[in-house]
Design an enzyme around this catalytic site. Sequence first.
Site, PDB file in Angstrom:
ATOM      1  N   HIS A  76       6.581   4.273  11.289  1.00  0.00           N
ATOM      2  CA  HIS A  76       5.627   5.094  10.876  1.00  0.00           C
ATOM      3  C   HIS A  76       6.316   6.519  11.120  1.00  0.00           C
ATOM      4  O   HIS A  76       5.697   7.284  10.258  1.00  0.00           O
ATOM      5  CB  HIS A  76       4.442   4.881  11.661  1.00  0.00           C
ATOM      6  CG  HIS A  76       3.637   3.657  11.268  1.00  0.00           C
ATOM      7  ND1 HIS A  76       4.003   2.312  11.725  1.00  0.00           N
ATOM      8  CD2 HIS A  76       2.719   3.218  10.176  1.00  0.00           C
ATOM      9  CE1 HIS A  76       3.165   1.547  11.243  1.00  0.00           C
ATOM     10  NE2 HIS A  76       2.686   1.970  10.187  1.00  0.00           N
ATOM     11  N   CYS A 133      -0.025  -0.491  -1.211  1.00  0.00           N
ATOM     12  CA  CYS A 133       0.340   0.700  -0.486  1.00  0.00           C
ATOM     13  C   CYS A 133       1.315   0.901   0.530  1.00  0.00           C
ATOM     14  O   CYS A 133       1.410   2.008   1.185  1.00  0.00           O
ATOM     15  CB  CYS A 133      -1.125   0.754   0.378  1.00  0.00           C
ATOM     16  SG  CYS A 133      -1.176  -0.480   1.566  1.00  0.00           S
TER      17      CYS A 133
END
Length: 744
Positions: free
Chosen positions: A354, A667
């Site tokens: 992330h 996504c």
Amino acid sequence: MLNTLRDITQSVASAHTLELALESLVSQTKAAMETECCSIYILEQQQLVLSATDGLEKAAVGRVKMPLSEGLVGLVAQREEAINLADAHLHPRFKLFPEANEDEYRAFLAAPIIYQKQLLGVIVVQQAKARQFNEGEEAFLMTLAAQLAMAIRGLKRRAEVHSLDHQVLFTGTSASTGVAIAHALVIGGEISLEQPEACATDLDFEVNRLRQAMARSRDALSTLAQKFENDHDDELSSIFTSLQSLLEDASLGGEYQREVLSGWSAETAVSRVSLRYVAQFETMEDTYLRERASDIRDLGQRVLRQLIEPGRMMLDPDKPVILVTREADTSMLAEFPRQKLAGIVTEAGGVNSHAAILARALGVPAIMGVEQVLQANLDKQLLVLNASRGMLMVSPSPTVVDEYRNLISAQKALDRQYAEELKEPAVTLDGHRIHLYLNAGLMSGVATEIADGADGIGLYRTEIPFMLQQRFPSESEQIKVYRSVLQSAAGRPVVMRTLDVGGDKPLPYFPISEENPFLGWRGIRLSLDHPELFLVQLRAMLQAAGDTDNLKILLPMVSSLDEIDEALLYLDQAFSELRADVNPSLARPPVGVMLEVPALLYQLREVSQRVEFVSVGSNDLTQYLLAVDRNNPRVSSLYDSYHPGVLRALRQALQECRQYKLDVSVCGELAGEPMGALLLVAMGYDELSMNQGSLAKINYLLRRVERSELEQLLALVMQMSNGQDVRELVREYLDTRELSSILG
């Protein structure tokens, strides 16, 4: 024997220069193996150079050199295996170097030093008496060589960097493309116990700094001790507990403070006390007491780190910097002044962690998995980061700097070209409309991002506000954040994902310690285990949306139908309570699930009976399909979203969602990559969500291709056997359309 190996390895690793490390290595190895000679040869420009010896002529160091094709040492390097000879003189590859004065030695044992398939050198032990070294001695030397490889590689790189007479190249894996030229800001690098001596100008201030640093060190040690105690590892727990006790006033903690009161700065005081006691303990005959020197060194470095580095991230550098750190987390990057962050380099972390995703969202060039970069002491050195090619250049020449400045200018010109069309809809040449949405999370810039041509927010990561707090945000705080996001979308759809922490997204106030966090307590699993948190978040989302119709709620990390059912019950509860008590006209938003756990791919019919849409998270889906930890640089080459198996899973997901009348989008990071977007559109996906930095580029690309041609390309792609062949085929397609520059 294990203790001896550990002592030698630690001694080499803690040395400040390669020369000192090698001198320590040969003398300690000679003593440990009770031989008459130990030498080490380091590979330099395809020649083995005698770099340290205890037994040969000292003047020969640096003078004795041989290609790999000569001598017994060269034979060890060529074969990359140990050689054990009772009488080296009888071997046809024996070569005498008169300047080394080694003609008296007969017995010969040598082992190669190899780090990740790269030969670094050869370590040799010799004796005058002809005899075969026994199996135990051979095993010891081979084990030592394997353990030393990383330390020697690091010291070599540090020596190369600080020679300053040539450019040094580090390589890693590209996590966010682009080029940056700036000086390094190192966070978490090696802290030397030897600090410069500086007098204190304000004793009270220095004592207070020291006490705060010791308190933070004490807290960190307590946490470690507790962790290992919970894991029933009493031995490791006791180590950290004993280090805590050294911080007491009656022990080293008191000594540090007294040293400050005698007139020294906090850093100097810790350094002076530590070095004094380390020297005393290292001379003791008792083995146990001698080993305590490492405890004193460890504690001193911990306190020094707390003195030197806390708050570095809060500084606003004078000029943009390239952040060099072990592992960047999302909180670190979110807090760093964006205008001062030119690039990111990390030792650990994968290209789809992330932190990497956030780097791409911020448009910051980043490479990850750069081995031993922290050991090179790069702080404040000029760097050129070519993240598109996974390269970091240290001490670049003026010519190289000029070349990369031109490259940056050219890239900016391309970006301006892409941006000129951003307000135009993404329609392929044969008339297919592709909706491009934004992946968002950081509040800064959301309004302008939406205004710049996105069809809405395809993924709003609600965990970011949670990660930037020191506690769970209240319901009213969450309402304020979510309402701002919804209003910025100006009626366009906003997909809000419920809290998705765990894995590589920890909350500082809610630590989760797991052996395998990506298969652990994360996403919807955590929310369902804490309904008091989940209900607050659902209530906040519903109130922020009011009676508007642009909110969609997305459930992450769903692996079973029961999880969907349970989550929907909580949503119904929150919705009913709010309609009864707060807003009778409240609208119930559509609900969707993230398709990232492969099991759900085979239950889409049942999923369609429960929710309205599916959002494919290609990052985790790839990770779980390929059994590759996307944060682990050691297996980063195996993580490949273009793996034919992954592409087939994505096509199957689309086909089944359409069959069961489920709206579907992607996504994951694949949607924001030029090659990935082309393949997804070829499959039939017409809703792609991506980071802001990719929006203009993907829009520009899709307006210059035909979906019918892409479908033909996909047919060929699906016959490929690996991801590399897939990329080559797509690159050839872009070349024929004169669009390859879009790959960066």
